[in-house]
Motif scaffolding. Structure first.
Motif, PDB file in Angstrom:
ATOM      1  N   ILE A   3       0.842  -1.205   0.000  1.00  0.00           N
ATOM      2  CA  ILE A   3       0.000   0.000   0.000  1.00  0.00           C
ATOM      3  C   ILE A   3       0.873   1.250   0.000  1.00  0.00           C
ATOM      4  O   ILE A   3       0.584   2.231  -0.703  1.00  0.00           O
ATOM      5  CB  ILE A   3      -0.940  -0.004   1.222  1.00  0.00           C
ATOM      6  CG1 ILE A   3      -1.928  -1.160   1.127  1.00  0.00           C
ATOM      7  CG2 ILE A   3      -1.680   1.327   1.336  1.00  0.00           C
ATOM      8  CD1 ILE A   3      -2.855  -1.276   2.313  1.00  0.00           C
ATOM      9  N   ALA A   4       1.962   1.237   0.786  1.00  0.00           N
ATOM     10  CA  ALA A   4       2.866   2.385   0.848  1.00  0.00           C
ATOM     11  C   ALA A   4       3.492   2.659  -0.513  1.00  0.00           C
ATOM     12  O   ALA A   4       3.604   3.819  -0.939  1.00  0.00           O
ATOM     13  CB  ALA A   4       3.954   2.139   1.892  1.00  0.00           C
ATOM     14  N   ASN A  69       1.793   3.601   6.172  1.00  0.00           N
ATOM     15  CA  ASN A  69       1.997   2.177   5.911  1.00  0.00           C
ATOM     16  C   ASN A  69       3.438   1.819   5.557  1.00  0.00           C
ATOM     17  O   ASN A  69       3.710   0.665   5.202  1.00  0.00           O
ATOM     18  CB  ASN A  69       1.084   1.721   4.764  1.00  0.00           C
ATOM     19  CG  ASN A  69      -0.377   1.732   5.139  1.00  0.00           C
ATOM     20  OD1 ASN A  69      -0.896   0.780   5.695  1.00  0.00           O
ATOM     21  ND2 ASN A  69      -1.059   2.835   4.829  1.00  0.00           N
ATOM     22  N   GLU A 124      10.867   0.094   9.301  1.00  0.00           N
ATOM     23  CA  GLU A 124      10.184   1.112  10.101  1.00  0.00           C
ATOM     24  C   GLU A 124      11.028   1.560  11.284  1.00  0.00           C
ATOM     25  O   GLU A 124      11.779   0.771  11.864  1.00  0.00           O
ATOM     26  CB  GLU A 124       8.854   0.569  10.621  1.00  0.00           C
ATOM     27  CG  GLU A 124       7.790   0.388   9.555  1.00  0.00           C
ATOM     28  CD  GLU A 124       7.028   1.667   9.260  1.00  0.00           C
ATOM     29  OE1 GLU A 124       7.415   2.722   9.808  1.00  0.00           O
ATOM     30  OE2 GLU A 124       6.074   1.616   8.474  1.00  0.00           O
TER      31      GLU A 124
END
Length: 350
Positions: A3-4, A69, A124
């Motif tokens: 999605i990112a 995301n 992340e």
């Protein structure tokens, strides 16, 4: 993560269309308005620029979705894909076609980013960075921006546009980090968003970055500003992501070398696109349009010595009658004054 990636590419496409429209509008204005709030005021009166800003707002929506995301060090480089979309959009607006060199540059950017990001595989981090680290970052960016502006204001043309672009890209790279920090606050509710200092600094950075980028577009050719923006903005964002947010790259010397090679190929592709003959022709077309607009405004604003409007093109061609106009003399008698052909300043009396 998928999605990112998709959202970041969509943001890049919207940023591309927005940038083309904004640059086209900004290049038509007087370069003396650079760095002045009057520049944004005058741009806001142009429908083309308003459409561009609307697309920019949409792109921020996609960017926010991407940052929610995925890590900043993944999202921001993908947004650089805007350069791949920007040139076809600009070419279409001007009735031009992309050549083999332009497609090669687009392929280099796409392949370089794909290889570089796949090899780096950024993970992340956390936007909960210590205040001291934020202050050091903001001070470093502030020094760079001030130095670029001081140097740029003393120059004209391409170098001035390059310095303003450097300042604007540095601010916008920092703005991306602030945007990431603000997006993360939403998980704690709206109160957390509106009580965080990053939210308000985000607004300031967005407006300041917008003014600086528009000033770069207004001050010189696109080829002097776009390569700087496309290279510096993601570089600043990735640096912040790694050093401030603790985002890490995949371990291994081989992966790091491959990521560096991918980044180098993507950067080379950006330079190929931003310095291509098509980009030069697009800029020349915009300069010609600006010159025509300036000529039209000058022509409309010209008046005669007695306040008359300047003659129209038809009036300039038609030979004026030699019959004199009649003015009243002090004694009540009349005396003729002949008119000669209209000059650039209007009808001139003999």
């Amino acid at each position: 993560m998928l999605i990112a990636v998709i959202a970041a590419i969509a943001a890049g496409a919207c940023f591309a269309a927005a940038g083309v429209l904004q640059q086209r509008a900004a290049s038509r204005l007087d370069s003396d308005e650079s760095l002045s709030p009057a520049l944004l005021r005058d741009l806001a009166r142009q429908r083309l620029w308003v459409v561009g800003i609307s697309l920019a707002v949409l792109s921020y929506g996609f960017q926010g979705l991407a940052l929610a995301n995925g890590p900043l060090s993944l999202v921001q480089p993908l947004i650089v894909m805007e350069v791949v979309f920007a040139l076809p959009v600009a070419a279409r607006l001007h009735g031009m076609r992309m050549q083999a060199r332009d497609w090669l540059g687009a392929l280099m950017v796409t392949a370089g980013l794909a290889v570089g990001l796949a090899a780096a595989s950024p993970s992340e981090g956390t936007t909960e960075a210590p205040l001291d680290d934020w202050l050091f970052l903001l001070l470093a960016v502030g020094v760079l921006v001030v130095a670029a502006l001081v140097f740029g204001r003393r120059r004209k043309g391409p170098l001035r546009a390059t310095m303003f672009a450097l300042a604007g890209a540095s601010v916008m790279g920092t703005q991306s980090a602030l945007f990431d920090a603000t997006i993360d606050r939403f998980s704690d509710g709206f109160a957390a968003v509106f009580t965080a200092w990053q939210t308000y600094l985000l607004v300031v950075a967005s407006i300041g970055g917008l003014l600086l980028i528009q000033s770069a577009f207004n001050s010189g050719p696109l080829v002097a500003s776009m390569p700087v923006i496309d290279a510096v903005e993601p570089a600043v964002a990735v640096t912040i992501g790694v050093m401030l947010f603790g985002e890490s790259l995949a371990p291994g010397v081989g992966r790091h070398l491959l990521a560096a090679c991918g980044a180098a190929v993507a950067l080379a592709g950006i330079v190929v696109l931003d310095t291509s003959p098509l980009t030069q022709r697009l800029h020349q077309s915009e300069e010609d349009d600006k010159g025509d607009d300036d000529h039209d405004r000058d022509h409309e604003g010209e008046g005669g010595t007695d306040g008359e409007r300047a003659p129209t093109a038809v009036a300039s061609v038609i030979r004026p009658s030699p019959i004199a106009d009649v003015t009243t003399a002090g004694s009540g008698a009349t005396r003729p004054r002949r008119l000669r052909a209209p000059s650039r300043r209007g009808w001139v009396r003999r």
